[in-house]
Design a protein around this motif. Structure first.
Motif, PDB file in Angstrom:
ATOM      1  N   TRP A 350      22.458  -4.120  -3.133  1.00 51.60           N
ATOM      2  CA  TRP A 350      22.159  -2.921  -2.981  1.00 51.60           C
ATOM      3  C   TRP A 350      22.354  -2.127  -4.555  1.00 51.60           C
ATOM      4  O   TRP A 350      22.989  -2.679  -5.232  1.00 51.60           O
ATOM      5  N   ASN A 351      21.516  -0.767  -4.436  1.00 47.89           N
ATOM      6  CA  ASN A 351      21.891  -0.063  -5.888  1.00 47.89           C
ATOM      7  C   ASN A 351      22.451   1.082  -5.326  1.00 47.89           C
ATOM      8  O   ASN A 351      22.848   1.233  -4.092  1.00 47.89           O
ATOM      9  N   PHE A 352      23.030   1.917  -6.365  1.00 49.97           N
ATOM     10  CA  PHE A 352      23.927   3.189  -5.995  1.00 49.97           C
ATOM     11  C   PHE A 352      22.975   4.373  -5.557  1.00 49.97           C
ATOM     12  O   PHE A 352      23.493   5.421  -5.280  1.00 49.97           O
ATOM     13  N   ARG A 353      21.737   4.149  -5.291  1.00 45.71           N
ATOM     14  CA  ARG A 353      20.796   5.136  -4.650  1.00 45.71           C
ATOM     15  C   ARG A 353      20.949   5.075  -3.166  1.00 45.71           C
ATOM     16  O   ARG A 353      20.069   5.519  -2.408  1.00 45.71           O
ATOM     17  N   GLY A 354      21.640   3.796  -2.615  1.00 41.58           N
ATOM     18  CA  GLY A 354      21.630   3.374  -1.287  1.00 41.58           C
ATOM     19  C   GLY A 354      20.425   2.792  -0.906  1.00 41.58           C
ATOM     20  O   GLY A 354      20.256   2.453   0.485  1.00 41.58           O
ATOM     21  N   GLU A 355      19.678   1.805  -1.912  1.00 44.19           N
ATOM     22  CA  GLU A 355      18.508   1.261  -1.660  1.00 44.19           C
ATOM     23  C   GLU A 355      18.687  -0.306  -1.344  1.00 44.19           C
ATOM     24  O   GLU A 355      19.514  -0.721  -2.325  1.00 44.19           O
ATOM     25  N   LEU A 356      18.266  -1.025  -0.440  1.00 42.28           N
ATOM     26  CA  LEU A 356      18.163  -2.188  -0.642  1.00 42.28           C
ATOM     27  C   LEU A 356      17.467  -3.024  -1.333  1.00 42.28           C
ATOM     28  O   LEU A 356      16.266  -2.559  -1.490  1.00 42.28           O
ATOM     29  N   VAL A 357      18.028  -3.698  -2.299  1.00 42.47           N
ATOM     30  CA  VAL A 357      17.027  -4.372  -3.426  1.00 42.47           C
ATOM     31  C   VAL A 357      16.820  -5.662  -3.153  1.00 42.47           C
ATOM     32  O   VAL A 357      15.652  -6.013  -3.465  1.00 42.47           O
ATOM     33  N   THR A 358      17.559  -6.553  -2.730  1.00 44.06           N
ATOM     34  CA  THR A 358      17.393  -8.165  -2.474  1.00 44.06           C
ATOM     35  C   THR A 358      17.975  -8.802  -1.270  1.00 44.06           C
ATOM     36  O   THR A 358      19.156  -8.089  -0.952  1.00 44.06           O
ATOM     37  N   SER A 359      16.836  -9.278  -0.370  1.00 45.24           N
ATOM     38  CA  SER A 359      17.652 -10.023   0.651  1.00 45.24           C
ATOM     39  C   SER A 359      17.414 -11.430   0.383  1.00 45.24           C
ATOM     40  O   SER A 359      16.103 -11.796  -0.094  1.00 45.24           O
ATOM     41  N   PHE A 360      18.197 -12.365   0.384  1.00 45.80           N
ATOM     42  CA  PHE A 360      18.137 -13.866  -0.149  1.00 45.80           C
ATOM     43  C   PHE A 360      17.352 -14.626   0.956  1.00 45.80           C
ATOM     44  O   PHE A 360      17.681 -14.428   2.422  1.00 45.80           O
TER      45      PHE A 360
END
Length: 489
Positions: A350-360
């Protein structure tokens, strides 16, 4: 505030019950385990050693390099922490029993393996390639945790003792060179003035180069310099419920009021108060966690949205509770301004904008609870190495055999996998003489007799601890039988 456990990205913390945390903390037990031994239970926190954030700005990730680095890794050596006779100084019978590995630390050419029973053994990866010694130097010593202090090239052991009813933590620093010379008793005691009885603790913070202790007897926190163990300052306030450490700062969390929680941010260097404020809470709702990440404050209450507060501007971002559910552990990636969450065997970025960045894509953790002793994050924060569930089509991974997966944190792609079906069977001896790269072979064409008794599939069963030595490009795993396996190319 009970809830998801976490780690802030550097340092060492172990607790005896699940709780929010950061760094590496060792907490004194309330009471000894039934049967007289002490449970070396490791909480769901990051198993990081010498893994503080890299300051290298030109560390561009090269996927092909990483794949090549792990392509030919095979099972090379096997060590056994169990000795029926036990360490010569040991008198406690449970220390002589075989038990699982709960912690592995590598320093230079020495691998340290700590068993749940409290026995710690040191193994050489150099010329001798064998067990050097046990680190238990007292007849009733039960070692609870290890920390490698790179500032003075020493190993710190945190122990409890039968003579003290296992109730108080004692720390000892021993130079790596003394251990190499088989002189584990040449160390010296640390923090002798502190009363570290339950619920007292000691926490080692590698990022800031600090040690935090808490004496429950007088409700005083003290901060020491990790380089020379000098006491820097103390915090005396009975209303402090928890302290979280980030690079350069500490977050003091005070007792919750009806509708808010008082917070203070301190300079970790001298304890100066940088900011004091109250964070509003929903009444009568349990606090799942409060975490500090540089200027970002993460707050989650039961069945409520995740709140991300910028403590400089007080700008508030909320993430729907349906999108962000309370994880069992965090790993903060300072340099990348990201954080990992662990929940139900899965990892997400996650980033600190609350967005999911990566799913493995292929990284289903073996343990249903997040046992981050089986996880390693490289210092450049580009790779995660974990003990995972094997593929369903892996015919050689029946029963309890898993796989060791290497994945790219930023893309979620699986780059390499050590599993039973793609590992060559081990040969018990070689006759290559001068051409053999193993340290067990010498220059006189004598045969290299392998000490490995386990098959590859067996070595991949019930892994309970994992460590990656970035300098040697070797993975060390420990299992429930007290065996340590070396995987290298």
């Amino acid at each position: 505030m009970e809830g998801g456990s976490s780690s802030s990205g550097g340092g060492r913390k172990i607790t005896v019950s699940p709780r929010p945390c950061c760094g590496r903390r060792v907490v004194a037990n309330k009471r000894p385990r039934r049967g007289g031994s002490v449970d070396g239970f490791v909480n769901s926190v990051k198993k990081l050693q010498r893994r503080e954030i890299s300051s290298n700005r030109d560390r561009g990730f090269n996927m092909s390099d990483a794949q090549e680095r792990f392509r030919n890794i095979l099972l090379q050596e096997e060590y056994d922490t169990h000795d029926p006779k036990g360490p010569s100084s040991v008198v406690l019978p449970f220390l002589r029993k075989r038990s699982k590995i709960i912690e592995i630390v590598a320093a230079q050419d020495i691998v340290f393996a700590l068993a749940q029973s409290g026995v710690c053994a040191a193994f050489s990866r150099g010329k001798t390639n064998e067990r050097i010694c046990f680190l238990n130097v007292s007849p009733d010593e039960v070692i609870r945790s290890l920390f490698y202090n790179k500032n003075n090239d020493s190993l710190i052991t945190v122990s409890v003792y039968a003579s003290d009813s296992y109730s108080s933590l004692k720390c000892r620093s021993t130079g790596i060179e003394y251990i190499r010379r088989v002189k584990p008793d040449a160390g010296f005691a640390l923090f002798e003035s502190e009363s570290l009885k339950w619920p007292g603790f000691v926490e080692f913070d590698d990022v800031n180069g600090k040690v935090l202790t808490y004496s429950a007897q007088d409700s005083i926190y003290k901060v020491f310099d990790l380089k020379n163990y000098t006491m820097l300052y103390c915090i005396s306030d009975k209303n402090v419920q928890e302290i979280k450490i980030s690079p350069g700062i500490m977050l003091l969390i005070f007792a919750k009021a009806t509708s808010h929680v008082p917070l203070k941010i301190l300079s970790i260097e001298d304890g100066t108060v940088l900011k004091s404020f109250n964070h509003l809470l929903h009444r009568n709702k349990k606090v799942d966690f409060i975490e500090q990440f540089n200027e970002k404050l993460l707050v989650k209450q039961e069945n409520e949205n995740l709140q991300i507060l910028d403590v400089r501007t007080f700008e508030l971002t909320e993430v729907s509770r349906s999108e962000f559910m309370t994880p069992s552990a965090f790993i903060f990636l300072y340099e990348n301004q990201l954080f990992l969450t662990f929940r139900n065997r899965t990892v997400a970025v996650w980033n600190f904008r609350g967005e999911l960045v990566t799913s493995f894509e292929d990284h289903l953790l073996w343990h249903p609870e997040c046992n981050t002793n089986n996880i390693y994050i490289t210092s450049d924060q580009d790779l995660i190495i974990s003990y995972c569930k094997a593929d369903s089509d892996d015919s050689l991974s029946e029963g309890n055999a898993g796989s060791i997966n290497v994945s790219n944190i930023l893309t979620g792609k699986c780059l390499a996998k050590i599993r039973a079906s793609n590992s060559s069977p081990m040969v018990n001896e070689c006759s290559s003489g001068d051409n053999c790269s193993s340290s067990a072979c010498n220059s006189r064409n004598r045969k290299h007799v392998s000490k490995i008794r386990s098959k590859v599939a067996e070595a991949l069963e019930d892994i309970t601890a994992l460590f990656y030595d970035e300098e040697r490009n070797e993975i060390y795993t420990g299992n429930r039988l007290g065996l340590v396996h070396v995987w290298s190319n």
